[in-house]
Design an enzyme around this catalytic site. Sequence first.
Site, mmCIF file in Angstrom:
data_model
loop_
_atom_site.group_PDB
_atom_site.id
_atom_site.type_symbol
_atom_site.label_atom_id
_atom_site.label_comp_id
_atom_site.label_asym_id
_atom_site.label_seq_id
_atom_site.Cartn_x
_atom_site.Cartn_y
_atom_site.Cartn_z
ATOM 1 N N ASN A 45 0.847 -1.192 0.000
ATOM 2 C CA ASN A 45 0.000 0.000 0.000
ATOM 3 C C ASN A 45 0.883 1.242 0.000
ATOM 4 O OD1 ASN A 45 -1.794 2.037 0.318
ATOM 5 N ND2 ASN A 45 -2.736 1.255 2.195
ATOM 6 N N PRO A 46 1.001 1.928 -1.163
ATOM 7 C CA PRO A 46 1.895 3.088 -1.229
ATOM 8 C C PRO A 46 1.429 4.240 -0.347
ATOM 9 C CG PRO A 46 0.708 2.808 -3.306
ATOM 10 C CD PRO A 46 0.335 1.648 -2.446
ATOM 11 N N ARG A 53 0.508 -3.693 -6.383
ATOM 12 C CA ARG A 53 0.041 -2.660 -5.454
ATOM 13 C C ARG A 53 -1.361 -3.032 -4.984
ATOM 14 N NH1 ARG A 53 1.961 3.338 -7.012
ATOM 15 N NH2 ARG A 53 4.005 2.804 -7.832
ATOM 16 N N ASP A 57 -1.009 -2.860 9.735
ATOM 17 C CA ASP A 57 -1.763 -4.066 10.080
ATOM 18 C C ASP A 57 -3.105 -4.145 9.351
ATOM 19 O OD1 ASP A 57 0.092 -5.180 12.073
ATOM 20 O OD2 ASP A 57 -0.381 -3.378 13.216
ATOM 21 N N ARG A 104 -1.603 10.234 10.511
ATOM 22 C CA ARG A 104 -0.812 9.068 10.079
ATOM 23 C C ARG A 104 0.509 9.459 9.407
ATOM 24 N NH1 ARG A 104 -4.038 5.349 8.400
ATOM 25 N NH2 ARG A 104 -2.294 4.178 7.568
ATOM 26 N N ARG A 127 1.914 9.386 15.792
ATOM 27 C CA ARG A 127 0.473 9.670 15.755
ATOM 28 C C ARG A 127 -0.210 9.140 17.022
ATOM 29 N NH1 ARG A 127 -2.339 4.796 12.112
ATOM 30 N NH2 ARG A 127 -4.136 4.962 13.474
#
Length: 372
Positions: A23-24, A56, A81, A185, A191
Amino acid sequence: SPPRPGDSYGVLPRPCRALVLLNPQSGAGRALEDFHAVVQPMLAEARDGLLRGSQRAHHAHEKVRDEDLSQWDTLVVMAGDGLLYEVVNGLMERPDWEATMKKPLCILPGGSGNALAASINHYAGNDHVAKKKLLTNCAFILCKGLHTQMDLVSLSTASGKRLFSFLGFGWGFISDVDIDSEKYRRLGNARFTLGTLQCLAKLRVYQGRLSYLPAVPEQGTPPPPRDPPAPVTNGQAGHVLPPAGTEAAGALPADSLLVPLGQPVPAHWTVVPEEEFVTVYAIYQSHLGTNLLMAPAARLHDGCIHLFYLKAGISRVALLKLFLAMARGTHLDLNCPHLRYVPVRAFRLEPRVATGIMTVDGEALACEPVQG
């Protein structure tokens, strides 16, 4: 680290074909850059060019649910996660879930939470590290090709959802921090620090009933019955599965320790006398986040849910002290009278009203009765 007695390790074939789901947008948005800089050179050197495919992940859930995965030896998830949660639940929706779930999964930290990656680093006996060092350690485990079993927890909700969770289920303060801090994030793991301080300022109390089946019988509780209760599946009250061994091919495993949510918990369960909580968290890995060692006793395959709950009445100062101690895993040594920890095999949480967010593996759930 040397394997503990009873642990069995498999080794991936060499050369090996890995499907990489990345996940970019994860964490601070550096996952793709870190993959090319850190992971790819290690894989190329160590595994005779392990990487055979890269993908991706924008729709990872549908991809792993529908795609022919037979050409891949392992699925590698490089993200937080949340993406692994999508992958696990997509795999569990396949008609061939039982065979597919034997395919090794690898987590490479690419998010802001990275609790499972931190837990695996801990189980491997490595020093506590974060960021690129944690990524390097996890990539090294992938390069070695070692894999072993991991517990999954089956969760059923009152609205009929059936979910599979590898990390933890929460309600109250910890879940609020997780979800409220999403907007930060880009700060990476910081965060959660900012989110904790914000949620401390507006500390809330949550009302509900918590019940559990202790992993070790507690003093004064009756012994469990010989015959297990009728199992519940797919969260549908009153829907009873046939006895084990007679399920249709492809049917999901029976929740053999649970009775339907509409019925009272079995007599040999413990019902917590208090009904006002600051947080309830059922965790099955050691780490809640890169810098939060919540369940030091947890292992990948211990058949145990590590249940923590904080009773109402704790001061903000005492709560902050607990979270600071959790960075080193010493929070239980504080003997805080409001904090309870019990290893369990199953639990049920019934909120009195639908207030607050519930989370599973860091992802938000509507607030409703849940058992696992």
